[in-house]
Design a protein around this motif. Sequence first.
Motif, PDB file in Angstrom:
ATOM      1  N   GLY A  33       0.827  -1.198   0.000  1.00  0.00           N
ATOM      2  CA  GLY A  33       0.000   0.000   0.000  1.00  0.00           C
ATOM      3  C   GLY A  33       0.864   1.252   0.000  1.00  0.00           C
ATOM      4  O   GLY A  33       2.075   1.203  -0.115  1.00  0.00           O
ATOM      5  N   ASP A  34       0.236   2.401   0.136  1.00  0.00           N
ATOM      6  CA  ASP A  34       0.963   3.655   0.251  1.00  0.00           C
ATOM      7  C   ASP A  34       0.383   4.452   1.417  1.00  0.00           C
ATOM      8  O   ASP A  34      -0.528   4.000   2.096  1.00  0.00           O
ATOM      9  CB  ASP A  34       0.914   4.440  -1.058  1.00  0.00           C
ATOM     10  CG  ASP A  34      -0.507   4.692  -1.547  1.00  0.00           C
ATOM     11  OD1 ASP A  34      -1.440   4.719  -0.722  1.00  0.00           O
ATOM     12  OD2 ASP A  34      -0.678   4.881  -2.752  1.00  0.00           O
ATOM     13  N   ALA A  36      -1.563   6.813   1.563  1.00  0.00           N
ATOM     14  CA  ALA A  36      -2.994   7.094   1.444  1.00  0.00           C
ATOM     15  C   ALA A  36      -3.842   5.938   1.971  1.00  0.00           C
ATOM     16  O   ALA A  36      -5.020   6.114   2.267  1.00  0.00           O
ATOM     17  CB  ALA A  36      -3.351   7.382  -0.003  1.00  0.00           C
ATOM     18  N   HIS A  37      -3.246   4.742   2.065  1.00  0.00           N
ATOM     19  CA  HIS A  37      -3.960   3.554   2.527  1.00  0.00           C
ATOM     20  C   HIS A  37      -3.368   3.010   3.830  1.00  0.00           C
ATOM     21  O   HIS A  37      -3.447   1.821   4.106  1.00  0.00           O
ATOM     22  CB  HIS A  37      -3.940   2.472   1.451  1.00  0.00           C
ATOM     23  CG  HIS A  37      -4.627   2.895   0.199  1.00  0.00           C
ATOM     24  ND1 HIS A  37      -3.933   3.381  -0.884  1.00  0.00           N
ATOM     25  CD2 HIS A  37      -5.933   2.943  -0.123  1.00  0.00           C
ATOM     26  CE1 HIS A  37      -4.788   3.694  -1.830  1.00  0.00           C
ATOM     27  NE2 HIS A  37      -6.002   3.453  -1.402  1.00  0.00           N
ATOM     28  N   ALA A  38      -2.761   3.880   4.619  1.00  0.00           N
ATOM     29  CA  ALA A  38      -2.143   3.447   5.870  1.00  0.00           C
ATOM     30  C   ALA A  38      -3.192   2.875   6.817  1.00  0.00           C
ATOM     31  O   ALA A  38      -4.345   3.305   6.831  1.00  0.00           O
ATOM     32  CB  ALA A  38      -1.435   4.619   6.536  1.00  0.00           C
ATOM     33  N   LEU A  39      -2.773   1.872   7.580  1.00  0.00           N
ATOM     34  CA  LEU A  39      -3.670   1.283   8.571  1.00  0.00           C
ATOM     35  C   LEU A  39      -3.922   2.284   9.696  1.00  0.00           C
ATOM     36  O   LEU A  39      -3.076   3.135   9.988  1.00  0.00           O
ATOM     37  CB  LEU A  39      -3.048   0.000   9.121  1.00  0.00           C
ATOM     38  CG  LEU A  39      -2.820  -1.101   8.087  1.00  0.00           C
ATOM     39  CD1 LEU A  39      -2.009  -2.231   8.691  1.00  0.00           C
ATOM     40  CD2 LEU A  39      -4.137  -1.610   7.554  1.00  0.00           C
ATOM     41  N   PRO A  40      -5.068   2.214  10.354  1.00  0.00           N
ATOM     42  CA  PRO A  40      -5.391   3.181  11.411  1.00  0.00           C
ATOM     43  C   PRO A  40      -4.366   3.143  12.559  1.00  0.00           C
ATOM     44  O   PRO A  40      -3.907   2.084  12.968  1.00  0.00           O
ATOM     45  CB  PRO A  40      -6.763   2.727  11.913  1.00  0.00           C
ATOM     46  CG  PRO A  40      -7.312   1.845  10.844  1.00  0.00           C
ATOM     47  CD  PRO A  40      -6.145   1.251  10.136  1.00  0.00           C
ATOM     48  N   LEU A  41      -4.029   4.313  13.070  1.00  0.00           N
ATOM     49  CA  LEU A  41      -3.065   4.404  14.172  1.00  0.00           C
ATOM     50  C   LEU A  41      -3.546   3.645  15.401  1.00  0.00           C
ATOM     51  O   LEU A  41      -2.735   3.165  16.191  1.00  0.00           O
ATOM     52  CB  LEU A  41      -2.804   5.870  14.519  1.00  0.00           C
ATOM     53  CG  LEU A  41      -2.096   6.689  13.445  1.00  0.00           C
ATOM     54  CD1 LEU A  41      -1.952   8.142  13.891  1.00  0.00           C
ATOM     55  CD2 LEU A  41      -0.740   6.100  13.111  1.00  0.00           C
ATOM     56  N   ALA A  55       2.405   8.414   7.307  1.00  0.00           N
ATOM     57  CA  ALA A  55       1.043   8.535   7.826  1.00  0.00           C
ATOM     58  C   ALA A  55       0.719   7.398   8.790  1.00  0.00           C
ATOM     59  O   ALA A  55      -0.156   7.515   9.632  1.00  0.00           O
ATOM     60  CB  ALA A  55       0.043   8.542   6.672  1.00  0.00           C
ATOM     61  N   GLY A  56       1.409   6.290   8.665  1.00  0.00           N
ATOM     62  CA  GLY A  56       1.183   5.117   9.502  1.00  0.00           C
ATOM     63  C   GLY A  56       1.809   3.907   8.844  1.00  0.00           C
ATOM     64  O   GLY A  56       2.604   4.032   7.922  1.00  0.00           O
ATOM     65  N   VAL A  57       1.437   2.734   9.309  1.00  0.00           N
ATOM     66  CA  VAL A  57       1.946   1.486   8.732  1.00  0.00           C
ATOM     67  C   VAL A  57       1.137   1.174   7.477  1.00  0.00           C
ATOM     68  O   VAL A  57      -0.090   1.154   7.502  1.00  0.00           O
ATOM     69  CB  VAL A  57       1.833   0.330   9.745  1.00  0.00           C
ATOM     70  CG1 VAL A  57       2.263  -0.983   9.124  1.00  0.00           C
ATOM     71  CG2 VAL A  57       2.664   0.634  10.983  1.00  0.00           C
ATOM     72  N   THR A  58       1.830   0.949   6.381  1.00  0.00           N
ATOM     73  CA  THR A  58       1.137   0.627   5.128  1.00  0.00           C
ATOM     74  C   THR A  58       0.958  -0.881   4.999  1.00  0.00           C
ATOM     75  O   THR A  58       1.816  -1.662   5.437  1.00  0.00           O
ATOM     76  CB  THR A  58       1.913   1.149   3.910  1.00  0.00           C
ATOM     77  OG1 THR A  58       3.232   0.624   3.947  1.00  0.00           O
ATOM     78  CG2 THR A  58       1.982   2.663   3.915  1.00  0.00           C
ATOM     79  N   PRO A  59      -0.152  -1.316   4.405  1.00  0.00           N
ATOM     80  CA  PRO A  59      -0.380  -2.747   4.200  1.00  0.00           C
ATOM     81  C   PRO A  59       0.705  -3.355   3.305  1.00  0.00           C
ATOM     82  O   PRO A  59       1.205  -2.703   2.388  1.00  0.00           O
ATOM     83  CB  PRO A  59      -1.737  -2.803   3.504  1.00  0.00           C
ATOM     84  CG  PRO A  59      -2.366  -1.486   3.758  1.00  0.00           C
ATOM     85  CD  PRO A  59      -1.247  -0.507   3.918  1.00  0.00           C
TER      86      PRO A  59
END
Length: 86
Positions: A33-34, A36-41, A55-59
């Motif tokens: 992912g990127d 824009a599709h980061a998993l929720p914090l 933005a967070g951890v990407t899939p």
Amino acid sequence: MGASRSRARCLRGYASAATTGDADTFVGVSAEGDDAHALPLELTGTYQRDKWKHAGVTPFAVLSPILVDGDGDHHWKRGDANLAVA
């Protein structure tokens, strides 16, 4: 050796050809992912955001190898492996 074969692959509108030749081989697949599709914090914590400004951890996913019977003998051979394939 005969002519190389080209196989198309398609996933969600993306397609490309891969030349495999006449020898048995395999295809490895990964999906990523990127931001824009980061998993929720709430699920992953804030490390990626705090440390790397992401933005967070990407899939990310890796699939098991896809075995290609390049010579068409219904067996996939590599080293000592000799697997019957459908």
